[in-house]
Design an enzyme around this catalytic site. Structure first.
Site, mmCIF file in Angstrom:
data_model
loop_
_atom_site.group_PDB
_atom_site.id
_atom_site.type_symbol
_atom_site.label_atom_id
_atom_site.label_comp_id
_atom_site.label_asym_id
_atom_site.label_seq_id
_atom_site.Cartn_x
_atom_site.Cartn_y
_atom_site.Cartn_z
ATOM 1 N N GLN A 69 1.108 13.193 2.375
ATOM 2 C CA GLN A 69 0.803 12.353 0.788
ATOM 3 C C GLN A 69 -0.197 12.211 0.612
ATOM 4 O O GLN A 69 -0.710 11.123 1.091
ATOM 5 C CB GLN A 69 1.343 11.231 0.852
ATOM 6 C CG GLN A 69 1.351 10.445 -0.226
ATOM 7 C CD GLN A 69 2.187 8.843 -0.151
ATOM 8 O OE1 GLN A 69 3.442 9.265 0.817
ATOM 9 N NE2 GLN A 69 2.326 8.443 -0.767
ATOM 10 N N GLY A 70 -1.131 12.614 -0.308
ATOM 11 C CA GLY A 70 -2.368 12.996 -0.316
ATOM 12 C C GLY A 70 -2.592 11.931 -1.843
ATOM 13 O O GLY A 70 -2.961 12.469 -3.115
ATOM 14 N N GLU A 100 -0.574 -8.288 -0.287
ATOM 15 C CA GLU A 100 -1.083 -9.583 -1.574
ATOM 16 C C GLU A 100 -0.708 -8.320 -3.424
ATOM 17 O O GLU A 100 -0.475 -9.240 -4.304
ATOM 18 C CB GLU A 100 -2.869 -9.025 -1.436
ATOM 19 C CG GLU A 100 -3.330 -10.516 -0.373
ATOM 20 C CD GLU A 100 -2.602 -10.171 0.728
ATOM 21 O OE1 GLU A 100 -2.503 -8.538 1.120
ATOM 22 O OE2 GLU A 100 -1.962 -10.755 1.835
ATOM 23 N N GLU A 119 10.833 5.772 -2.760
ATOM 24 C CA GLU A 119 9.732 5.869 -1.382
ATOM 25 C C GLU A 119 10.698 3.526 -1.369
ATOM 26 O O GLU A 119 11.184 3.446 -0.456
ATOM 27 C CB GLU A 119 8.675 5.232 -1.613
ATOM 28 C CG GLU A 119 7.634 4.361 -0.545
ATOM 29 C CD GLU A 119 6.221 4.342 -0.674
ATOM 30 O OE1 GLU A 119 5.104 4.234 -1.454
ATOM 31 O OE2 GLU A 119 5.466 4.073 0.917
ATOM 32 N N SER A 123 -3.544 8.355 -2.360
ATOM 33 C CA SER A 123 -4.814 6.391 -1.650
ATOM 34 C C SER A 123 -6.866 7.483 -1.723
ATOM 35 O O SER A 123 -6.565 8.834 -1.183
ATOM 36 C CB SER A 123 -4.922 5.888 -0.311
ATOM 37 O OG SER A 123 -3.505 5.196 -0.527
#
Lengths: 408, 376, 408, 376
Positions: free
Chosen positions: C149-150, C393, C267, C152
């Site tokens: 996966q690309g 968070e 996901e 972030s």
């Protein structure tokens, strides 16, 4: 109804008081040793002045504390940290630290009138005129005039600088209008110190003054706020053309914020000395009561084991508070302020107080639900601890921004 | 909006109706007023619940019930809990009726029907006290068969609705096991002392039974395992009330955080407060799912599942409710610890609900025991 | 060196596998009963396909998982939730839920190639052209082509919409430039799906596309990032004039955000089904190992008691996760999405995973410090759990704002 | 800036000097490089500490020490902990020298002087294992008096500096009590196996002693109470290192939070993260005060105080350090769990330090025991 021992550790008046041993406090600390002559002297006096258990009903409780204040004051055991010229002993912070520890070990309440003794009195000494000092300090020390604080306002909450109460000079008197809230024991006070805006149109920290306003006048209405504990410890104070003499200003007119900040320094610098000791005494009582409850079948052995682990955790954290208080006293003795450490003690204290209150009630199992008991009351009462002297959230903000330098 | 239990989706309409009725019947003002009365409940409101047929929702149609199962009844418990309703519903329709369904035989049918119809109300009195019984543990209530019939003796403390119920459904120790009995609550042999606690919305009482005549509601003796199963079963409606109350507590807090402004912003925009609300929301979403999963087990008669689910959901619901109430007080700031808002009432309810059937530590100990059996 | 059992619960290959009993999972849930025929069928297969313990070294571990993927795939036990037309069984979410539970009870790893199987494959089915589906889906299922996966980027962190990688159409090819980070097992991948900006000057969610880029080309450099566990599970992907065929776009050009959001739904909707079961199996192992450690004197009885209380707490919380996963499966079966519940499961999972990892290592006392052990590794490895799939968070922000309606 | 322990105020100059030296001597690069060498420490840096006289700071001037007490030495421990210094300092100057001062008699003077002078380094080997000894507990190391002198036998695991020290200072079980011995670490009777752990900055080893010739360092036997007192005493320098490391961990996190931007703001402006840092700061401020209060007790010879303070500060320092390290990883986000920043090294150090002397649970159990004695 199943009975179990009530919370007081005080003997009935008359004989000699039994004082708890110093081991309850934890390890000895070098600057306040357990064999210090001051401790011995005060313990001697306390032993000769036993006092009955504190009543649960609020008016009676306050009366009990005022009587105790006068008893202490009669022999010069109030306001030890006040300078000799104002009737104190000029004691340093370490002596004060020992004083509160010994009071706690005697199961005695703090002197009543803390707003006067701890806050307004010392603030007056810094910012007050000679006339104001002469007029007010003796009454505070003796316990003859009770004080309360008029700072917070309904819409300001934790934002103290948002003060909207205003005072205007009309002839020789200030005429004060506005509303205060969270005034501790306002209903018992003779005098209110009021932070208000004396420069019309001023904003935030500027243009404020700290006025002394007599409580017993038509312009002052004090309404107690009922808490979830049933107590009415806090009040709303309504000021409708309330009058105060022109000279009853603490500090310069318009410089009320400075006076208020001085006052807050005292709040954090003094009350901190006592709380760990009182907590340790209460915790020792909880530990004893839990053992009794287990024997009596009020709590299962599993529940008792769970409670013991929690008590140990509380003890450890109170030891931490004790060290913070101790270091605060050491710093104060050398003339330094507490800085953001005040917010730390406040935060630690407030969170501990709630958990200790819960532990007190839970040590008697389901009996801790029953109304009219000290332990039941204590659990409800302590829920306010992490709120009323600056919420835990505000303390964390202060620590993060002022001490840790995180951006606002 | 806070997540509804996904399991309740099929009953969204019932749920919405129940919520609406509860919200208008048990407003804060009415609840406070009713709790302050001598018996601590609102007679009119109770009649209304009876008229709606709620006490018999889960009962067999053969005895006048709606046959909708415990799952649907737990929707009612949840909403009554959410409003802190001072009502005989939990004691009579939840605990006592549940006990009769689980342990009673045809001798119990009449009583069950009258509880369902609301013509009488009952309190459940567990003779072994709080928690789960053991074979050799103490029993506060004992039943003896005499030539004149059964009599029950002993003492029970902090019994829900003990002073206001018409009938006591009593689980008492017999010579060789346990038995299920009906005792008329109004007779002289039953001394009832209302017990004032922190929470006026729950009417507790201390009971003393002295040779109280009793009717046996089941011919076979009740085993200790069956009494344990009853405790598991009782945990479900109680936990449903706690879960509902916890949700209400959070909702009131969220409302306050959205509207209260400080430092020029709604305080709900402060991230630390948000995160704490998120943690509460997650915990109570899970607790709700536990409650309704257990209600499904009740309806499926899955006793084995309930042996684990009962103590588990009792402990978790109590913890979550208490935590939600504590956070509600704290996040309300100054008003939070006054009697002017309701969050304090929820806190006090959490204290009482957390002791009613078993304290958290005992529930976890029971869970450990049952899990160890399962692993062995 | 003191030895203690290593973490694997798998028998050596060859004979029959021992599967853990369903009681490890907790109470039965109505829609996925323990006597469900699907479970029996899959258990039968698993029993006949024992597998050796998972190696600790990363390359060997990945090889082990790929072999297992192929073994499963050979008998049609991969991609059960895929439609029959694409080689799956069209299984619903509840079957998928049971599938993962049974895999866990067998001590088996998940199939390798989850980025393809769980994320890209299903996303292709929604947004992809027929050509792309034909080209890629079979290789995903069989385990022949591995994906990564690309998404972030180094300066974006949790702010996914701040994508800066850009692609430009040059002739029949996309030319891609930029940098990706946190790409799971990028070094083993044959293909990368890259979220990049195809509309020059576009901002935030607009003008993005999801491209498929072959990994084995001069324009793609994949550098593994060493973790504190010693693993290199995540990679940086440098795209310097990397090429992708013009048609290898998942969804419309410029609509990459929609494709990415679809992918994220998968996901949260799938991985969740497996994690509680795997955790419960690990926890059962921890409980057993702790008992052995206590017997062997590796931990004191006090320490063992403390650990047991913690294990109980973990078990309770994993049961909560299990219910969230279960409800998610029930919702998915009726065609509904998870909504913010996805953030809840993610938050609960990440926090639990860390604590479980710590419990694994602590169950063997000081031995859990020694390098080269599964338990030691697991504690370090799981530190990333509350970060890499969206930090705790961020999950709390999402829950507070989207679910609870608190202001931004 | 994070609060310094108020107790250290009088030593601000020493503290600043120590910090400066530690910061330049033990940079991240140097620490990583030194930890990767065979013996796991930087010989040049160690020579520098020796030249500065740090190993003998607390020793009596009569044997070449600076006579500045344990308090000042703990300032050094704190800063070495803060830098994760891979150094013989804790084992040799902290633990072994401390043991010789506390339990040795004049037979120990030579060894103590050479450790202070840095001509030799030592490792402390506690024959009872980790935690506090009991009269009837197992002992991994036993000492026997033979006609040719004392010999020590047995096994000890995960001994700090066990493989690289010149000398072992051994507490071993004798026929009737315990004894304090010196064993040459380089002889064949001592088999030393470096133990690779998660933390390469601490050099641990497993030792096997087989009839190892030993020199007795104290004529009178050592009581179990005295060995317990030694553990209390050892907790102080170790906790000082943990407290220092925890502070460093928080400081690195604060620096990251101030500079890293996301969503257009420095992430340190997010309130939830602020509050978590505040909680860490409070906990480690308290832990630091505990450490230095205990150091004062050591210097005052207050054994009774240390009986409580020892387990207390060991447990709290370990908890606080671990918590600070865990939060540091989390608050660093993605880079936090990579080897590219140092917070992971602190986390791994926290794991090892937390086991070195006694695990937290055992320290609390000891505290319970000692408190119960005090209350009785």
């Amino acid at each position: 109804m199943t009975t179990s021992p009530t919370a007081s550790t005080s003997p009935a008046p008359g004989g000699t008081a039994t004082l708890l041993g110093h081991h309850v406090l934890g390890p000895e600390l070098p600057a306040v040793p357990y064999d210090h002559p001051f401790r011995a002297e005060f313990r001697g006096w306390l032993q000769q002045h036993p006092l009955g258990p504190e009543p649960l009903e609020q008016d009676a409780r306050i009366a009990h504390r005022r009587a105790w204040h006068r008893e202490l004051a009669a022999d010069g055991w109030v306001g030890l940290h006040w300078p000799v010229e104002h009737g104190g002993r000029g004691a340093d912070a370490l002596t004060q630290f020992m004083y509160y520890e010994e009071l706690a070990l005697a199961g005695a309440p703090e002197p009543a009138n803390t707003p006067g003794l701890i806050l307004l009195g010392p603030t007056l000494m810094v910012h007050g005129t000679e006339e104001l000092k002469k007029r007010f300090l003796p009454g505070i020390l003796a316990g003859d005039e009770a004080w309360c604080q008029g700072f917070s306002e309904p819409d300001a909450g934790s934002d103290l600088a948002a003060v909207r109460t205003r005072a205007e000079l009309v002839g020789d008197e200030w005429v004060v209008n506005g509303q205060k809230i969270w005034t501790t024991f306002g209903q018992y006070a003779d005098l209110v110190f009021v932070l208000c805006r004396t420069t019309p149109g001023s904003e935030r920290h500027r243009g404020l003054s700290l006025l002394v306003v007599p409580a017993d006048q038509p312009g002052v209405t004090i309404r107690a706020i009922k808490q979830i504990s049933g107590d009415e410890e806090f009040c709303e104070v309504f000021l409708d053309d309330a009058r105060a003499p022109r000279d009853w200003v603490v500090g310069e007119v318009g410089q009320g914020w400075a006076a208020a900040m001085t006052l807050f320094q005292f709040e954090r610098g003094d009350q901190g000395y006592t709380d760990h000791a009182r907590m340790l005494v209460r915790l020792a009582g909880v530990e004893r009561r839990l053992a009794e409850s287990e024997t009596a079948g009020l709590v299962s052995s599993v529940r008792a084991a769970t409670a013991r682990a929690r008590h140990r955790d509380l003890w450890v954290r109170i030891q931490g508070l004790r060290l913070l208080n101790y270091r605060g006293a050491v710093l104060a003795t050398s003339g330094e302020g507490l800085g953001a450490v005040g917010s730390m003690t406040n935060l630690v204290w407030g969170e501990l107080e709630k958990e200790l209150g819960a532990a007190v009630a839970e040590a008697v199992g389901a009996c801790g639900l029953r109304a009219g008991r000290h332990d039941t009351h204590e659990r409800l009462h302590t829920r306010a601890a992490s709120i009323y002297s600056g919420t835990s959230e505000i303390q964390r903000n202060i620590i993060a921004e002022r001490l840790l330098g995180l951006p606002r | 909006m806070i997540t509804e239990p996904a399991s309740a989706r099929d009953h969204a309409e019932v749920s919405a109706l129940v919520r609406e009725v509860a919200a208008t019947t048990f407003t804060s003002e009415k609840v406070r007023a009713a709790a302050a009365t001598a018996l601590g409940f609102d007679e009119v409101a109770w009649k209304q619940l009876v008229d709606l047929g709620w006490p018999s929702l889960a009962l067999d149609p053969a005895i006048g019930g709606a046959g909708m199962g415990t799952f649907v009844q737990c929707l009612v418990h949840r909403e009554l809990g959410a409003r802190l309703a001072p009502s005989p519903y939990l004691a009579s329709a939840g605990l006592a009726s549940g006990a009769l369904v689980l342990l009673g035989d045809d001798r119990a049918t009449d009583l069950l029907a009258s509880l369902g119809a609301g013509t009488r109300t009952a309190a459940l009195v567990l003779g072994h006290g709080r928690g789960w019984p053991t074979d050799d543990g103490p029993a506060g209530l004992t039943a003896t068969e005499t030539p004149a019939g059964w009599i029950v003796d002993g003492r029970a403390e902090l019994v829900l609705d003990g002073a206001r119920a018409d009938v006591l459904v009593v689980v008492a120790r017999t010579a060789d096991a346990w038995g299920l009995f009906e005792v008329d609550a109004r007779i002289g042999a039953v001394s009832r002392t209302p017990a004032a606690t922190v929470d006026a919305t729950r009417a507790l009482a201390d009971l003393q039974l002295t040779a109280a005549p009793a009717r046996c509601l089941r011919s076979r003796p009740v085993t200790t395992d069956e009494v344990s199963g009853l405790v598991d079963r009782m945990a479900v409606p109680l936990a449903a009330e706690m879960a509902g109350a916890a949700v209400a507590c959070l909702e009131q807090t969220l409302e306050y955080l959205r509207t209260r402004h400080q430092f020029g912003r709604p305080i709900g925009s402060f991230q630390a407060l948000k995160h704490r609300c998120a943690d509460v929301a997650v915990a109570l979403t899970v607790a709700q799912e536990m409650v309704f999963a257990a209600a499904e087990m009740v309806d499926a008669g899955d006793v084995a599942g309930l042996r684990i689910a009962g103590p588990l959901l009792l402990a978790r619901s109590a913890e979550v409710f208490l935590h939600a109430a504590e956070e509600a007080i704290q996040l309300h700031g100054g008003v939070g610890f006054t009697d002017e808002v309701d969050v304090g009432l929820y806190y006090k309810r959490a204290l009482v609900d957390g002791e009613l059937l078993a304290p958290v530590a005992d529930a976890y100990a029971r869970l450990d025991l049952v899990r160890a059996e399962g692993a062995a």
